[in-house]
Design an enzyme around this catalytic site. Sequence first.
Site, short mmCIF file in Angstrom:
data_model
loop_
_atom_site.label_atom_id
_atom_site.label_comp_id
_atom_site.label_asym_id
_atom_site.label_seq_id
_atom_site.Cartn_x
_atom_site.Cartn_y
_atom_site.Cartn_z
N GLY A 108 -52.09 -29.39 -3.10
CA GLY A 108 -51.25 -28.46 -3.84
C GLY A 108 -50.08 -29.11 -4.53
CB CYS A 109 -49.51 -32.44 -6.04
SG CYS A 109 -48.33 -33.27 -7.10
N GLY A 110 -47.59 -29.74 -7.09
CA GLY A 110 -47.29 -28.84 -8.18
C GLY A 110 -47.09 -29.49 -9.52
#
Length: 272
Positions: A108-110
């Site tokens: 979930g690296c934004g």
Amino acid sequence: MTDPALSVPRLVWRGDAAEAGSRLVPRETPVALTYNRSTHAVMLATPADLADFAVGFSLSEGIIRHAEDIMALDIVSVPDGVELRMDLAADRLDALTRRQRRLAGPSGCGLCGLDSLAAALRPVPKVADGQGFTAGMIHTAMQSMPAAQTLNAATHAVHAAGFWTPRRGLVALREDVGRHNALDKLSGALACAGVPASDGLLLLSSRVSVEMVQKAATLGGSVIVAVSAPTALAIQTAERAGITLIGVARQDGFEVFTHPRRIGPQPVRHVA
């Protein structure tokens, strides 16, 4: 769908002795988010509350403005993971086409895959004043989280994002291996339930990075409370967005980094 946790064998050492056993660990699954059959993003996420994830991710990325902009949503298991197949209203599909980007994020690296540095520091909306809270409310809200973190209780390896109001207590909580994903799932849950984020506290079991503040601002959350400290850029972004940012929220107290006017010895219903 696949269970969010998996039992795996392990060898446990205690002192000079070893014993065979097992442990529950969270799954980390590739999740493709597609719009009108075009893949926009592939995230690594826990395969739970995926409908909430689809809505929340779409909101935080500015792809939709309301949950109703998604005309259809199918959750489809595929050999390599899960596809969240969404059909958008025509105007939202046109907007997506104009700002199409690709990203592939570990847990979930934004910000992975952004086309430019400017996109990483996109302007954030100003949040509504919302209501005020007492220190006691902050403590009560944070103390309500552990009992609802069932996946973390089983695995000790996932993040949580929750929403608490003085009237209803803990309204919703979502968990994921990625802290960004957990917040997106919470965002989707609140949007689908028609719950305004300005009415309560956004609770985070993680540190507060800039993208977490960006997501909170898009959601309309006026107060963030986290167990860990924020980054410098998160503080600057919260200041611009008008968000009260609280970190290091523990049993013995908490620290307010921006817009402290919402926190006081007495609840403030209308903040100037």
